[in-house]
Design a protein around this motif. Structure first.
Motif, PDB file in Angstrom:
ATOM      1  N   PHE A  12       0.614   7.200  -5.020  1.00  0.00           N
ATOM      2  CA  PHE A  12       0.479   7.152  -3.566  1.00  0.00           C
ATOM      3  C   PHE A  12       0.528   8.611  -3.121  1.00  0.00           C
ATOM      4  N   LEU A  15       3.020  10.917  -4.848  1.00  0.00           N
ATOM      5  CA  LEU A  15       4.060  10.186  -5.581  1.00  0.00           C
ATOM      6  C   LEU A  15       3.463   9.296  -6.670  1.00  0.00           C
ATOM      7  N   ALA A  17       3.889   6.244  -8.609  1.00  0.00           N
ATOM      8  CA  ALA A  17       4.715   5.028  -8.562  1.00  0.00           C
ATOM      9  C   ALA A  17       4.743   4.322  -9.913  1.00  0.00           C
ATOM     10  N   PRO A  36      16.022   0.235 -10.724  1.00  0.00           N
ATOM     11  CA  PRO A  36      16.639   0.625  -9.445  1.00  0.00           C
ATOM     12  C   PRO A  36      15.633   0.585  -8.298  1.00  0.00           C
ATOM     13  N   ASN A  37      16.131   0.691  -7.077  1.00  0.00           N
ATOM     14  CA  ASN A  37      15.237   0.717  -5.908  1.00  0.00           C
ATOM     15  C   ASN A  37      14.203   1.833  -6.056  1.00  0.00           C
ATOM     16  N   GLY A  38      12.956   1.509  -5.734  1.00  0.00           N
ATOM     17  CA  GLY A  38      11.891   2.506  -5.783  1.00  0.00           C
ATOM     18  C   GLY A  38      11.363   2.773  -7.182  1.00  0.00           C
ATOM     19  N   LYS A  41       8.703  -1.655  -9.293  1.00  0.00           N
ATOM     20  CA  LYS A  41       8.597  -3.081  -9.633  1.00  0.00           C
ATOM     21  C   LYS A  41       7.568  -3.795  -8.746  1.00  0.00           C
ATOM     22  N   THR A  43       5.275  -2.479  -7.017  1.00  0.00           N
ATOM     23  CA  THR A  43       3.954  -1.896  -7.247  1.00  0.00           C
ATOM     24  C   THR A  43       3.289  -2.587  -8.440  1.00  0.00           C
ATOM     25  N   TYR A  52      -2.821  -3.777  -4.878  1.00  0.00           N
ATOM     26  CA  TYR A  52      -3.045  -2.353  -5.159  1.00  0.00           C
ATOM     27  C   TYR A  52      -3.985  -2.204  -6.351  1.00  0.00           C
ATOM     28  N   GLU A 176      11.392 -11.284  -6.191  1.00  0.00           N
ATOM     29  CA  GLU A 176      12.808 -11.412  -5.813  1.00  0.00           C
ATOM     30  C   GLU A 176      13.171 -12.825  -5.317  1.00  0.00           C
ATOM     31  N   HIS A 209      16.684  -8.599  -8.642  1.00  0.00           N
ATOM     32  CA  HIS A 209      17.820  -7.675  -8.660  1.00  0.00           C
ATOM     33  C   HIS A 209      19.087  -8.346  -9.179  1.00  0.00           C
TER      34      HIS A 209
HETATM   35  N1  LIG Z   1       2.123   1.525   0.181  1.00  0.00           N
HETATM   36  C1  LIG Z   1       2.856   2.561  -0.217  1.00  0.00           C
HETATM   37  N2  LIG Z   1       2.586   3.820   0.223  1.00  0.00           N
HETATM   38  C2  LIG Z   1       3.297   4.889  -0.186  1.00  0.00           C
HETATM   39  N3  LIG Z   1       4.335   4.825  -1.069  1.00  0.00           N
HETATM   40  C3  LIG Z   1       4.647   3.598  -1.534  1.00  0.00           C
HETATM   41  C4  LIG Z   1       3.934   2.408  -1.143  1.00  0.00           C
HETATM   42  N4  LIG Z   1       4.475   1.342  -1.788  1.00  0.00           N
HETATM   43  C5  LIG Z   1       5.480   1.831  -2.541  1.00  0.00           C
HETATM   44  N5  LIG Z   1       5.584   3.171  -2.397  1.00  0.00           N
HETATM   45  C6  LIG Z   1       6.521   4.062  -3.081  1.00  0.00           C
HETATM   46  O1  LIG Z   1       6.343   3.853  -4.477  1.00  0.00           O
HETATM   47  C7  LIG Z   1       7.597   3.869  -5.158  1.00  0.00           C
HETATM   48  C8  LIG Z   1       7.783   2.551  -5.871  1.00  0.00           C
HETATM   49  O2  LIG Z   1       7.969   1.544  -4.889  1.00  0.00           O
HETATM   50  P1  LIG Z   1       8.179   0.010  -5.239  1.00  0.00           P
HETATM   51  O3  LIG Z   1       8.212  -0.729  -3.944  1.00  0.00           O
HETATM   52  O4  LIG Z   1       7.191  -0.423  -6.243  1.00  0.00           O
HETATM   53  O5  LIG Z   1       9.636   0.030  -5.900  1.00  0.00           O
HETATM   54  P2  LIG Z   1      10.581  -1.195  -6.276  1.00  0.00           P
HETATM   55  O6  LIG Z   1      11.071  -0.948  -7.649  1.00  0.00           O
HETATM   56  O7  LIG Z   1       9.894  -2.485  -6.025  1.00  0.00           O
HETATM   57  O8  LIG Z   1      11.783  -0.994  -5.245  1.00  0.00           O
HETATM   58  P3  LIG Z   1      12.709  -2.064  -4.498  1.00  0.00           P
HETATM   59  O9  LIG Z   1      13.616  -2.640  -5.523  1.00  0.00           O
HETATM   60  O10 LIG Z   1      13.457  -1.225  -3.504  1.00  0.00           O
HETATM   61  O11 LIG Z   1      11.817  -3.094  -3.842  1.00  0.00           O
HETATM   62  C9  LIG Z   1       8.656   4.128  -4.089  1.00  0.00           C
HETATM   63  O12 LIG Z   1       8.956   5.505  -4.089  1.00  0.00           O
HETATM   64  C10 LIG Z   1       7.976   3.710  -2.793  1.00  0.00           C
HETATM   65  O13 LIG Z   1       8.487   4.441  -1.692  1.00  0.00           O
END
Ligand SMILES: Nc1ncnc2c1ncn2[C@@H]1O[C@H](COP(=O)(O)OP(=O)(O)OP(=O)(O)O)[C@@H](O)[C@H]1O
Length: 253
Positions: A12, A15, A17, A36-38, A41, A43, A52, A176, A209
């Motif tokens: 993104f 970043l 992902a 962990p958060n971010g 998963k 994605t 995506y 989740e 989680h």
């Molecule tokens: N549409 C988007 N545009 C920009 N950045 C994004 C987008 N979707 C996710 N991200 C970023 O990509 C990274 C992975 O996000 P993702 O939502 O896949 O994590 P996650 O493991 O599912 O987290 P959580 O457990 O908090 O839901 C994070 O840094 C998030 O901020």
């Protein structure tokens, strides 16, 4: 091969992902994605359901590269998905919510559309029978005629999964599923996810989680950290993995 991520990278802007994620999922099990958060998963799940499109790599499902499949054909490919923020039609009955899922999964064919009344009636009957079977398998057949928006949260979650099951998916994606449920409801959820796997012969890939749930029902677990796959294995292997303990489980210890 049932399902394969092959060097999948998704960015993104600046970043990353998902960083070259490769893994395989066998048919017939429950496969959990944790981290962990971010960590990436959602994605991963969003790549699988074609919300995506990664910039690099391939995702193969039953030999077909999903990245070449149009997003609106995903259901017809045999993939069903539930959402973390359920998007039920709150004013419609439970039965009608599931019927919407079914009609979305049907391949559209102008010839069959034109065959007319008799076919439409038998399709409708077939669809209602399937609704009953799915609701019974989730233990919520008694709610069939009730308005979805008036039901307790735990039942609405089942309705959402029921909708995803209407297309008879070979692969069910759960985002989740335990979010917002209490301990007892989560335990019950574990039983019915295992039942879905057995009774409907559906492979389940879920993000979750709740570690108790993940460890008790998953056959295999993938662990992501900052977009990188750091471990894949059985619950016993994952519990003992040093990188996982450092990156994730250690936070809870
Ligand atoms: N549409 C988007 N545009 C920009 N950045 C994004 C987008 N979707 C996710 N991200 C970023 O990509 C990274 C992975 O996000 P993702 O939502 O896949 O994590 P996650 O493991 O599912 O987290 P959580 O457990 O908090 O839901 C994070 O840094 C998030 O901020």
């Amino acid at each position: 091969m049932f399902l394969e991520f092959d060097e999948v990278t998704l960015r993104f802007s600046g970043l990353v992902a998902l960083k070259g994620v490769s893994l395989t999922v066998n048919e017939g099990g429950i496969f959990a994605i944790i981290g962990p958060n971010g960590a990436g998963k959602s994605t991963m799940l969003n790549c699988l359901s074609r919300i995506y499109t990664p910039q690099q790599g391939a995702i193969r499902f039953l030999g077909e590269n999903l990245l070449r499949v149009a997003p609106d054909r995903i259901k017809a490919c045999g993939i069903g998905r539930s959402f973390q923020n359920m998007e039920l039609f709150s004013k419609m009955t439970v039965e009608d919510n599931l019927l919407v899922g079914y009609h979305c999964a049907l391949p559209s064919n102008p010839f069959s559309e034109a065959v007319g009344w008799y076919k439409a009636r038998s399709r409708e009957r077939e669809a209602r029978e399937r609704v009953q079977r799915v609701l019974e398998s989730l233990g919520i057949a008694s709610y069939s005629r009730q308005t979805a928006g008036n039901l307790p949260y735990g039942i609405q979650k089942k309705v959402d999964v029921g909708r995803a099951l209407m297309g008879d998916p070979r692969l069910l994606l759960l985002d989740e599923p335990a979010a917002g449920l209490n301990e007892l409801e989560t335990e019950e959820l574990g039983h019915w996810i295992s039942d879905i796997k057995r009774a409907m012969k559906t492979t389940v890939v879920m993000i979750e989680h709740d570690m108790n749930l993940v460890m008790s029902i998953s056959d295999r677990i993938a662990v992501l950290d900052f977009g990188e796959l750091i471990a894949v294995g059985t619950p016993v292997e994952i519990r003992q993995d040093e990188r996982v303990i450092r990156a994730y489980l250690g936070q809870e210890a």
